[in-house]
Design an enzyme around this catalytic site. Structure first.
Site, PDB file in Angstrom:
ATOM      1  N   HIS A 166       0.894  -1.106   0.098  1.00 43.07           N
ATOM      2  CA  HIS A 166       0.038   0.101  -0.028  1.00 43.07           C
ATOM      3  C   HIS A 166       0.684   1.287   0.058  1.00 43.07           C
ATOM      4  CE1 HIS A 166      -2.981   2.986   1.122  1.00 43.07           C
ATOM      5  NE2 HIS A 166      -4.064   2.194   0.968  1.00 43.07           N
ATOM      6  N   HIS A 209     -11.043  28.184 -48.135  1.00 44.43           N
ATOM      7  CA  HIS A 209     -11.536  26.933 -48.895  1.00 44.43           C
ATOM      8  C   HIS A 209     -10.307  26.562 -49.818  1.00 44.43           C
ATOM      9  CE1 HIS A 209     -15.329  27.563 -47.312  1.00 44.43           C
ATOM     10  NE2 HIS A 209     -15.411  28.559 -47.769  1.00 44.43           N
ATOM     11  N   GLN A 222     -15.614   9.861  -0.987  1.00 42.95           N
ATOM     12  CA  GLN A 222     -14.158   9.331  -0.736  1.00 42.95           C
ATOM     13  C   GLN A 222     -12.884  10.218  -1.383  1.00 42.95           C
ATOM     14  OE1 GLN A 222     -11.577   5.714  -0.778  1.00 42.95           O
ATOM     15  NE2 GLN A 222     -13.112   5.383   0.916  1.00 42.95           N
ATOM     16  N   SER A 255      17.026  14.435 -45.891  1.00 39.39           N
ATOM     17  CA  SER A 255      16.420  13.165 -46.295  1.00 39.39           C
ATOM     18  C   SER A 255      17.875  12.299 -46.287  1.00 39.39           C
ATOM     19  CB  SER A 255      16.026  13.416 -47.750  1.00 39.39           C
ATOM     20  OG  SER A 255      15.670  12.125 -48.206  1.00 39.39           O
ATOM     21  N   SER A 256      17.513  10.986 -46.247  1.00 37.03           N
ATOM     22  CA  SER A 256      18.566   9.994 -46.265  1.00 37.03           C
ATOM     23  C   SER A 256      19.145   9.608 -47.858  1.00 37.03           C
ATOM     24  CB  SER A 256      18.153   8.755 -45.760  1.00 37.03           C
ATOM     25  OG  SER A 256      17.200   7.986 -46.288  1.00 37.03           O
ATOM     26  N   LYS A 306      16.591  18.114 -49.762  1.00 39.74           N
ATOM     27  CA  LYS A 306      15.561  18.509 -48.986  1.00 39.74           C
ATOM     28  C   LYS A 306      15.920  18.920 -47.440  1.00 39.74           C
ATOM     29  CE  LYS A 306      12.162  15.848 -48.848  1.00 39.74           C
ATOM     30  NZ  LYS A 306      11.296  14.328 -48.771  1.00 39.74           N
ATOM     31  N   VAL A 307      15.040  19.774 -46.907  1.00 38.78           N
ATOM     32  CA  VAL A 307      14.986  20.057 -45.472  1.00 38.78           C
ATOM     33  C   VAL A 307      13.747  20.103 -45.269  1.00 38.78           C
ATOM     34  CG1 VAL A 307      15.346  22.356 -43.994  1.00 38.78           C
ATOM     35  CG2 VAL A 307      16.564  22.103 -46.028  1.00 38.78           C
ATOM     36  N   ASN A 342       6.591  16.613 -35.914  1.00 41.78           N
ATOM     37  CA  ASN A 342       7.007  15.890 -34.678  1.00 41.78           C
ATOM     38  C   ASN A 342       5.844  16.616 -33.810  1.00 41.78           C
ATOM     39  OD1 ASN A 342       7.994  15.949 -31.932  1.00 41.78           O
ATOM     40  ND2 ASN A 342       9.505  14.568 -32.928  1.00 41.78           N
ATOM     41  N   ARG A 379     -16.546   5.349  -4.183  1.00 44.46           N
ATOM     42  CA  ARG A 379     -15.205   5.239  -4.602  1.00 44.46           C
ATOM     43  C   ARG A 379     -14.992   4.157  -5.319  1.00 44.46           C
ATOM     44  NH1 ARG A 379     -10.506   6.483  -5.971  1.00 44.46           N
ATOM     45  NH2 ARG A 379      -8.720   6.332  -4.630  1.00 44.46           N
TER      46      ARG A 379
END
Length: 468
Positions: A98, A177, A253, A301-302, A307-308, A315, A341
């Site tokens: 507990h 739109h 409670q 890019s791999s 590319k950026v 993310n 409770r």
């Protein structure tokens, strides 16, 4: 085919979740408020303050206020809480099975050295576990909001506000739109975002963090059975308020957690607005309105060296969605409890730190992403210059005003501009020819001929001043 042997990582001290692994540095400040260790430290804090409160008010016969030295020594139990304390509590809990009872015994072990061993029965006096837990969570969440989440969110909004002020005069084609529409300025659009986010921050800053300490079913039954002469509601109220919380006088409670649901709804709304910011900026990057400043040595890019990628905003989107998934679940779950409770809240609340963590991680990513943006004013200007038809709104409104003023030949302005502009590219020369053919008053014609898509943005720049 035989399975290939592999080394098991299960016994290694590795993080299962990304917040405690890859993204630890971004969310580390939350650990001091919303981790399991922080919860236990706050439990110790609440139990210690309850003991001090009871003796200070001399609620129980035979007690008297502690000396300043004894109070300081008790509070040192909290300030000295560290990794060894976590280990010791874990060992006690392994026996008690507990967590709150383990905290009671942990404090009791230290009273003899303070010279108040006889007060051991006052530790956890009149309390059910939820009396300690609800206050501990409230203290920890309040600290996380006030000291970590709000400062990070406010810094981001200030960053957006600064961008709005710097770009208040930069004209930009609107898209309603997804279609070319009445121009605006980049600064005004950023100001809209800052305004919306600020409203949510104001709501969050005004959150009431509620707490209760009233016994097993919220009736003070054990309190009045043991010490019937005390004003236990006053003792409860002053204690809760002394912790910097708002006293909840009427509970089962559990403290009902409604304030948590309200807070999580507000943070989730902030997250959703910020998510919209991310998708809009991502889209503006994709059409060249913003150029991303490359990070030296970084790979976009791999396989495609040019590319950026707008990874900070992507993310952030993902983490905002995860945060909101948890916040929405917490808000829905915590406001319900079977009868007086059940323990669904116990497991749910252990995910509060994760919900806050993903939001903090997203805020961090958006801030870093914004810091690597350059406004491509030439691209914005070129986009405006190829959409002269957006002046159709202005022309037909001037025609309406001219008609009211008694100028002849202003019939059907909307339909005439529709015929001119819908489905057609209209360049500057064609638009000016049309204006000159209308028979406007000299002042109105001059005003429209001076208008360009880049100057047709009303009072957009001055609207940024509402952020002050």
């Amino acid at each position: 085919m035989a399975e290939s042997a592999r080394f098991s990582l299960a016994s290694e001290p590795l993080a299962l979740g990304a917040l405690d692994g890859r993204y630890r540095s971004a969310v580390a400040p939350l650990v001091d408020y919303l981790s399991e260790a922080a919860l236990n430290r706050d439990r110790v804090h609440v139990e210690v303050e309850w003991l001090i409160h009871l003796t200070g008010k001399s609620v129980l016969p035979g007690t008297e206020p502690l000396t300043d030295e004894q109070v300081a020594a008790l509070r040192k139990i909290v300030t000295d809480f560290d990794g060894d304390s976590v280990t010791e509590l874990g060992e006690i809990e392994a026996v008690t099975v507990h967590d709150v009872k383990a905290v009671e015994y942990y404090i009791g072990r230290r009273l003899e050295n303070i010279g108040i061993d006889r007060l051991k029965p006052l530790v956890h006096f009149g309390c059910t576990s939820e009396d300690i837990n609800n206050l501990s969570y409230a203290v920890g969440i309040k600290g996380a909001v006030d000291d970590v989440w709000l400062p990070a969110a406010r810094a981001l909004v200030e960053q957006i506000t600064t961008m709005a002020e710097e770009t208040r005069e930069v004209p930009m084609l609107s898209r309603t739109h997804g279609q070319p529409a009445t121009p605006t300025t980049l600064g005004k659009e950023l100001a809209v975002v800052a305004w919306r986010l600020t409203r949510q921050l104001d709501r969050i800053a005004n959150t009431e963090f509620l707490g209760k300490i009233n016994g097993a079913t919220g009736t003070y039954a054990a309190h009045y059975a043991s010490v019937p002469g005390a004003d236990w509601q006053e003792v409860s109220r002053t204690f809760v308020e002394g912790l910097g919380l708002t006293w909840n006088p009427l509970t089962t409670q559990i403290e009902s957690h409604d304030w948590q649901a309200e807070l999580y709804a507000d943070i989730a709304r902030f997250n959703r607005i910020l998510h919209n910011v991310c998708t809009d900026i991502w889209s503006y990057i994709s059409i060249g309105y913003f150029a991303q400043i490359p990070v030296a040595g970084a790979t976009g890019s791999s396989t495609m060296p040019h590319k950026v990628n707008p990874i900070r905003f992507e993310n952030a989107e993902a983490n905002l969605e995860i945060s909101n998934g948890l916040l929405d679940t917490l808000a829905a779950t915590l406001v319900t409890s079977r009868w007086q409770r059940d323990l669904t809240d116990s497991s749910s609340q252990r995910n509060i730190g994760t919900a806050f963590g993903h939001s903090i991680l997203a805020i961090s990513n958006v801030a870093k992403g914004l810091d690597r943006l350059d406004v491509a004013e030439d691209v914005l200007a070129a986009d405006l210059d190829t959409n002269w038809e957006v002046l159709g709104e202005a022309i037909q409104m001037v025609m309406r005003a001219e008609s009211i003023a008694g100028v002849d030949g202003m019939e059907n302005p909307y339909e005439r501009l529709k015929d001119l502009t819908r489905g057609h590219r209209v360049d500057a020369e064609r638009m000016r020819e049309f204006v000159q053919s209308l028979g406007l008053s000299a002042e109105a014609e001059e005003r429209l001929l001076a208008l360009t898509p880049g100057s047709y943005h009303g009072i957009a720049p001055s609207l940024v001043d509402h952020l002050k």
